[in-house]
Design a protein around this motif. Sequence first.
Motif, PDB file in Angstrom:
ATOM      1  N   GLY A 179      77.186  95.710  64.629  1.00 31.12           N
ATOM      2  CA  GLY A 179      76.639  94.479  65.228  1.00 31.12           C
ATOM      3  C   GLY A 179      77.502  93.934  66.357  1.00 31.12           C
ATOM      4  O   GLY A 179      78.600  94.423  66.629  1.00 31.12           O
ATOM      5  N   PHE A 180      76.974  92.907  67.035  1.00 28.80           N
ATOM      6  CA  PHE A 180      77.582  92.419  68.279  1.00 28.80           C
ATOM      7  C   PHE A 180      78.808  91.538  68.079  1.00 28.80           C
ATOM      8  O   PHE A 180      79.525  91.249  69.018  1.00 28.80           O
ATOM      9  CB  PHE A 180      76.539  91.679  69.114  1.00 28.80           C
ATOM     10  CG  PHE A 180      75.475  92.597  69.608  1.00 28.80           C
ATOM     11  CD1 PHE A 180      75.740  93.482  70.642  1.00 28.80           C
ATOM     12  CD2 PHE A 180      74.220  92.619  69.019  1.00 28.80           C
ATOM     13  CE1 PHE A 180      74.770  94.364  71.097  1.00 28.80           C
ATOM     14  CE2 PHE A 180      73.242  93.500  69.459  1.00 28.80           C
ATOM     15  CZ  PHE A 180      73.523  94.371  70.498  1.00 28.80           C
ATOM     16  N   THR A 181      79.066  91.099  66.825  1.00 28.61           N
ATOM     17  CA  THR A 181      80.249  90.261  66.603  1.00 28.61           C
ATOM     18  C   THR A 181      81.486  91.118  66.311  1.00 28.61           C
ATOM     19  O   THR A 181      82.526  90.577  65.972  1.00 28.61           O
ATOM     20  CB  THR A 181      80.016  89.271  65.444  1.00 28.61           C
ATOM     21  OG1 THR A 181      79.547  90.011  64.316  1.00 28.61           O
ATOM     22  CG2 THR A 181      78.996  88.211  65.824  1.00 28.61           C
ATOM     23  N   ARG A 182      81.391  92.420  66.494  1.00 23.23           N
ATOM     24  CA  ARG A 182      82.563  93.249  66.183  1.00 23.23           C
ATOM     25  C   ARG A 182      83.722  93.020  67.157  1.00 23.23           C
ATOM     26  O   ARG A 182      84.866  93.189  66.805  1.00 23.23           O
ATOM     27  CB  ARG A 182      82.206  94.739  66.102  1.00 23.23           C
ATOM     28  CG  ARG A 182      82.100  95.463  67.391  1.00 23.23           C
ATOM     29  CD  ARG A 182      81.912  96.965  67.169  1.00 23.23           C
ATOM     30  NE  ARG A 182      83.185  97.679  67.018  1.00 23.23           N
ATOM     31  CZ  ARG A 182      84.002  97.982  68.022  1.00 23.23           C
ATOM     32  NH1 ARG A 182      83.734  97.624  69.262  1.00 23.23           N
ATOM     33  NH2 ARG A 182      85.113  98.645  67.796  1.00 23.23           N
ATOM     34  N   ASP A 183      83.419  92.579  68.394  1.00 23.38           N
ATOM     35  CA  ASP A 183      84.510  92.358  69.351  1.00 23.38           C
ATOM     36  C   ASP A 183      84.489  90.980  70.014  1.00 23.38           C
ATOM     37  O   ASP A 183      85.317  90.722  70.897  1.00 23.38           O
ATOM     38  CB  ASP A 183      84.529  93.469  70.417  1.00 23.38           C
ATOM     39  CG  ASP A 183      83.220  93.599  71.177  1.00 23.38           C
ATOM     40  OD1 ASP A 183      82.285  92.823  70.886  1.00 23.38           O
ATOM     41  OD2 ASP A 183      83.124  94.467  72.058  1.00 23.38           O
ATOM     42  N   GLU A 184      83.570  90.114  69.616  1.00 21.63           N
ATOM     43  CA  GLU A 184      83.529  88.735  70.152  1.00 21.63           C
ATOM     44  C   GLU A 184      83.001  87.835  69.046  1.00 21.63           C
ATOM     45  O   GLU A 184      82.074  88.222  68.337  1.00 21.63           O
ATOM     46  CB  GLU A 184      82.489  88.613  71.292  1.00 21.63           C
ATOM     47  CG  GLU A 184      82.910  89.033  72.659  1.00 21.63           C
ATOM     48  CD  GLU A 184      81.748  88.905  73.661  1.00 21.63           C
ATOM     49  OE1 GLU A 184      81.946  88.243  74.685  1.00 21.63           O
ATOM     50  OE2 GLU A 184      80.653  89.459  73.409  1.00 21.63           O
ATOM     51  N   PRO A 185      83.538  86.603  68.916  1.00 22.94           N
ATOM     52  CA  PRO A 185      82.960  85.689  67.925  1.00 22.94           C
ATOM     53  C   PRO A 185      81.538  85.270  68.324  1.00 22.94           C
ATOM     54  O   PRO A 185      81.189  85.286  69.510  1.00 22.94           O
ATOM     55  CB  PRO A 185      83.905  84.492  67.933  1.00 22.94           C
ATOM     56  CG  PRO A 185      84.732  84.616  69.158  1.00 22.94           C
ATOM     57  CD  PRO A 185      84.671  86.038  69.632  1.00 22.94           C
ATOM     58  N   LEU A 186      80.743  84.895  67.340  1.00 19.77           N
ATOM     59  CA  LEU A 186      79.330  84.569  67.555  1.00 19.77           C
ATOM     60  C   LEU A 186      79.118  83.590  68.709  1.00 19.77           C
ATOM     61  O   LEU A 186      78.253  83.797  69.559  1.00 19.77           O
ATOM     62  CB  LEU A 186      78.752  83.993  66.252  1.00 19.77           C
ATOM     63  CG  LEU A 186      77.276  83.632  66.258  1.00 19.77           C
ATOM     64  CD1 LEU A 186      76.401  84.849  66.537  1.00 19.77           C
ATOM     65  CD2 LEU A 186      76.877  82.995  64.925  1.00 19.77           C
ATOM     66  N   GLU A 187      79.934  82.540  68.741  1.00 21.18           N
ATOM     67  CA  GLU A 187      79.697  81.503  69.770  1.00 21.18           C
ATOM     68  C   GLU A 187      80.030  81.981  71.183  1.00 21.18           C
ATOM     69  O   GLU A 187      79.572  81.397  72.161  1.00 21.18           O
ATOM     70  CB  GLU A 187      80.424  80.186  69.420  1.00 21.18           C
ATOM     71  CG  GLU A 187      81.911  80.263  69.211  1.00 21.18           C
ATOM     72  CD  GLU A 187      82.304  80.795  67.820  1.00 21.18           C
ATOM     73  OE1 GLU A 187      83.516  80.802  67.556  1.00 21.18           O
ATOM     74  OE2 GLU A 187      81.439  81.229  67.021  1.00 21.18           O
ATOM     75  N   GLN A 188      80.790  83.058  71.296  1.00 22.50           N
ATOM     76  CA  GLN A 188      81.153  83.553  72.635  1.00 22.50           C
ATOM     77  C   GLN A 188      80.386  84.801  73.070  1.00 22.50           C
ATOM     78  O   GLN A 188      80.670  85.363  74.129  1.00 22.50           O
ATOM     79  CB  GLN A 188      82.650  83.890  72.664  1.00 22.50           C
ATOM     80  CG  GLN A 188      83.531  82.665  72.769  1.00 22.50           C
ATOM     81  CD  GLN A 188      85.000  83.041  72.668  1.00 22.50           C
ATOM     82  OE1 GLN A 188      85.421  84.116  73.108  1.00 22.50           O
ATOM     83  NE2 GLN A 188      85.776  82.159  72.074  1.00 22.50           N
ATOM     84  N   LEU A 189      79.431  85.236  72.255  1.00 23.31           N
ATOM     85  CA  LEU A 189      78.730  86.483  72.585  1.00 23.31           C
ATOM     86  C   LEU A 189      78.225  86.468  74.024  1.00 23.31           C
ATOM     87  O   LEU A 189      77.627  85.490  74.465  1.00 23.31           O
ATOM     88  CB  LEU A 189      77.535  86.706  71.648  1.00 23.31           C
ATOM     89  CG  LEU A 189      77.819  87.116  70.211  1.00 23.31           C
ATOM     90  CD1 LEU A 189      76.504  87.370  69.480  1.00 23.31           C
ATOM     91  CD2 LEU A 189      78.715  88.329  70.126  1.00 23.31           C
ATOM     92  N   GLY A 190      78.488  87.539  74.741  1.00 22.19           N
ATOM     93  CA  GLY A 190      77.957  87.697  76.093  1.00 22.19           C
ATOM     94  C   GLY A 190      78.739  86.991  77.176  1.00 22.19           C
ATOM     95  O   GLY A 190      78.422  87.128  78.357  1.00 22.19           O
ATOM     96  N   SER A 191      79.771  86.227  76.809  1.00 22.71           N
ATOM     97  CA  SER A 191      80.450  85.463  77.860  1.00 22.71           C
ATOM     98  C   SER A 191      81.568  86.245  78.555  1.00 22.71           C
ATOM     99  O   SER A 191      82.007  85.862  79.631  1.00 22.71           O
ATOM    100  CB  SER A 191      80.951  84.117  77.325  1.00 22.71           C
ATOM    101  OG  SER A 191      81.572  84.293  76.098  1.00 22.71           O
ATOM    102  N   ASN A 192      82.034  87.318  77.941  1.00 25.38           N
ATOM    103  CA  ASN A 192      83.088  88.126  78.571  1.00 25.38           C
ATOM    104  C   ASN A 192      82.607  89.556  78.774  1.00 25.38           C
ATOM    105  O   ASN A 192      81.737  90.016  78.046  1.00 25.38           O
ATOM    106  CB  ASN A 192      84.314  88.173  77.647  1.00 25.38           C
ATOM    107  CG  ASN A 192      84.821  86.785  77.329  1.00 25.38           C
ATOM    108  OD1 ASN A 192      85.248  86.060  78.214  1.00 25.38           O
ATOM    109  ND2 ASN A 192      84.724  86.404  76.066  1.00 25.38           N
ATOM    110  N   LEU A 193      83.205  90.222  79.745  1.00 24.46           N
ATOM    111  CA  LEU A 193      82.890  91.639  79.931  1.00 24.46           C
ATOM    112  C   LEU A 193      83.617  92.428  78.839  1.00 24.46           C
ATOM    113  O   LEU A 193      84.844  92.423  78.790  1.00 24.46           O
ATOM    114  CB  LEU A 193      83.334  92.125  81.319  1.00 24.46           C
ATOM    115  CG  LEU A 193      83.090  93.621  81.558  1.00 24.46           C
ATOM    116  CD1 LEU A 193      81.597  93.939  81.657  1.00 24.46           C
ATOM    117  CD2 LEU A 193      83.818  94.092  82.816  1.00 24.46           C
TER     118      LEU A 193
END
Length: 310
Positions: free
Chosen positions: A275-289
């Motif tokens: 899933g997408f939270t493996r490298d970013e916390p939920l609230e920051q998803l998509g905000s960093n490259l």
Amino acid sequence: MENSILGLHHITAIAADAKRNFEFYTKVLGLRMVKKTVNFDDPGTYHFYFGDEMGTPGTILTFFPWGNIGQGHTGTGMATYIAYAVPDGSLAYWQERFKSFNVQHDPIREKFGEQYLSFRDPDGLKLDMVVPSTKDERKAWTSVIGAESATKGFHSITLTLRQVAPTAKVLTDLFGYRLLKQEGNHYRFITDAIENASLVDLIEAPNQAPGRGAAGTNHHVAFRVKNDNILMEFREKIAAAGLNITPKIDRDYFFSLYFREPGGVLFELATDNPGFTRDEPLEQLGSNLMLPKQYEGSRSKIESILPKLN
Ligand code: ZN
């Protein structure tokens, strides 16, 4: 049902301009960008993932914005319509919204007893907003569009094929779908393994020319499985049916297999884990490259090549 295909996982399409694509999906359609990464096979190109808050499988539309790639066109051997489920009564809102943003769209129509509104993204990709005839209790991402209108995720994918039978056989014999309805040359298949994103429509168009994959067209359709053990069970089943299938590939946010179904559409099977939270916390998803580890060492070079989004 756990070891079944659980409907759609994600759908991937091709865009030209990255910023225009990013703005359309986040600002006009109001989806959340849940991951900003690069094409793992071509790290000078972004890979955008748009979905609900978490990027739940069945809500994820992804793009490779390939810059000055030419214009594609739809045709046979291709996924030709991507449909989102929207709440009952919201199509008039979407029609107005499309007018105000100059989004190309058609009049509201009906298919298989459901109202839908077809529209095109800035690259000409064909999408639909559909009011499903069955209830959809998925929670929409509502940062831009209110809950009374926001999309809840996918309703269906439509494939246009010269012949439906060989593809239908993959859906029924390998994926556990069944024929739900037929209207003329349109066939609707459903899986009972999951409540939403559970439909695949096939259009038989024996005289239509093949599609050309480039900007504004679909790249592949990914179906959902729970985990990598089930993924590998499907790998055996698909290989035993005589189809060429890749080994398991680590896509960082899921594990994948790819094969071309007999009608010409590239199918993928993809897992829920990790899933997408493996490298970013939920609230920051998509905000960093976010880069896969093999490219982390080239981050500054990659960042200098990728187009700016703001
Ligand atoms: Zn994919």
